[in-house]
Design a protein around this motif. Sequence first.
Motif, short mmCIF file in Angstrom:
data_model
loop_
_atom_site.label_atom_id
_atom_site.label_comp_id
_atom_site.label_asym_id
_atom_site.label_seq_id
_atom_site.Cartn_x
_atom_site.Cartn_y
_atom_site.Cartn_z
N SER A 51 0.82 -1.21 0.00
CA SER A 51 0.00 0.00 0.00
C SER A 51 0.85 1.26 0.00
N ALA A 52 2.14 1.15 0.32
CA ALA A 52 3.03 2.31 0.32
C ALA A 52 4.48 1.85 0.38
N VAL A 53 5.37 2.67 -0.17
CA VAL A 53 6.81 2.48 -0.04
C VAL A 53 7.34 3.72 0.68
N VAL A 54 7.84 3.53 1.88
CA VAL A 54 8.31 4.62 2.73
C VAL A 54 9.83 4.53 2.80
N ARG A 55 10.51 5.68 2.82
CA ARG A 55 11.98 5.62 2.89
C ARG A 55 12.55 6.82 3.60
N SER A 56 13.78 6.64 4.04
CA SER A 56 14.63 7.73 4.51
C SER A 56 14.90 8.69 3.36
N PRO A 57 15.18 9.96 3.64
CA PRO A 57 15.46 10.91 2.56
C PRO A 57 16.83 10.75 1.91
N GLU A 79 5.08 6.82 -2.80
CA GLU A 79 6.40 6.86 -2.16
C GLU A 79 6.36 7.98 -1.13
N LEU A 80 6.66 7.63 0.13
CA LEU A 80 6.64 8.60 1.21
C LEU A 80 8.06 8.76 1.76
N ILE A 81 8.54 9.99 1.81
CA ILE A 81 9.88 10.28 2.32
C ILE A 81 9.72 10.85 3.73
N VAL A 82 10.31 10.18 4.70
CA VAL A 82 10.07 10.49 6.11
C VAL A 82 11.39 10.85 6.79
N ASP A 83 11.50 12.09 7.22
CA ASP A 83 12.74 12.56 7.85
C ASP A 83 13.09 11.79 9.12
N ASP A 84 12.07 11.33 9.85
CA ASP A 84 12.34 10.63 11.10
C ASP A 84 12.92 9.24 10.88
N LEU A 85 13.01 8.79 9.64
CA LEU A 85 13.66 7.53 9.33
C LEU A 85 15.07 7.74 8.75
N ALA A 86 15.57 8.97 8.83
CA ALA A 86 16.91 9.27 8.34
C ALA A 86 17.97 8.58 9.19
N GLU A 87 19.17 8.50 8.64
CA GLU A 87 20.30 7.93 9.36
C GLU A 87 20.57 8.70 10.65
N ILE A 125 21.49 7.88 20.75
CA ILE A 125 20.82 6.69 20.23
C ILE A 125 19.42 6.57 20.80
N SER A 126 19.20 7.01 22.04
CA SER A 126 17.84 7.01 22.60
C SER A 126 16.92 7.92 21.79
N ASP A 127 17.46 9.06 21.33
CA ASP A 127 16.66 9.97 20.50
C ASP A 127 16.32 9.32 19.16
N VAL A 128 17.29 8.61 18.60
CA VAL A 128 17.05 7.90 17.34
C VAL A 128 15.93 6.89 17.53
N SER A 129 16.00 6.13 18.61
CA SER A 129 14.97 5.12 18.88
C SER A 129 13.59 5.76 19.01
N VAL A 133 10.87 4.73 16.15
CA VAL A 133 9.76 3.88 16.60
C VAL A 133 8.44 4.64 16.48
N ALA A 134 8.44 5.90 16.89
CA ALA A 134 7.21 6.70 16.79
C ALA A 134 6.78 6.82 15.33
N ALA A 135 7.73 7.02 14.41
CA ALA A 135 7.39 7.17 13.00
C ALA A 135 6.81 5.88 12.44
N ILE A 136 7.43 4.75 12.72
CA ILE A 136 6.95 3.47 12.20
C ILE A 136 5.56 3.15 12.74
N ARG A 137 5.36 3.35 14.03
CA ARG A 137 4.04 3.04 14.61
C ARG A 137 2.98 4.01 14.09
#
Length: 236
Positions: A51-57, A79-87, A125-129, A133-137
């Motif tokens: 239903s969607a392809v989501v990716r880091s920018p 295609e959804l580009i999501v900043d919260d999934l960036a490296e 790393i806690s901030d990354v998590s 996680v919030a973005a995926i959920r």
Amino acid sequence: MTVILLRHGRSTANTSGVLAGRTPGIALDDLGLSQAGQLPGRLGGAVDQLSAVVRSPLQRCAETVAPLLSAVAARDVPELIVDDLAEVDYGEWTNRPLRELVHEPLWKTVQEHPSAAVFPGGEGISDVSRRAVAAIRRLDRELAGPDGRGLWVACTHGDVLKSVLADALGMHLDAFQRIIVDPASISVVHYAASRPHVHTVNNPGELRLPAAPAQAAAVGGATGGQDTPPAGAGYR
């Protein structure tokens, strides 16, 4: 909903021994481009259910999903580009050789107590998590159809994926270094109403989805595909 978690294919940074982080212009190498080209075939019938392809920018994720987007173009899959999934923002560690970083005092913290690790001039790393996680959920809720089911892909980076998988497995973030997520590998998480169910981690080959995602754990363990799925179960 069920999400196929995809790490980008092998990049030029993966083979250079440098921590590229968010540096622009990091592309897939020849093997990575081959891995991207193989992705639609590895997903098999799941391609027709997406239903969607989501990716880091970042570029390496864009290149990884490009063949998949071509395969679903006829269905107008977004295609959804999501900043919260960036490296991870590695700050002052960015573009430094790994052979130097292993001698930094922070390296031991990253390995043994990552929840306390904050990269100088970057993020923890806690901030990354939290952001990943919030973005995926959130995306899983937003992409669900009227029946609350569906299938989507999220292409992102190694430490980001390990954070998401640690959450889905109910692991403390300090244990996330036990999870291996190789370039171009596939992991699968189904977010049921009660809790996440992890179906696959670090799969380098063809995807094999269950006929119907579990809504609850089978008493005594799964029976190899012979369990009776709950009423209404399924990806569509």
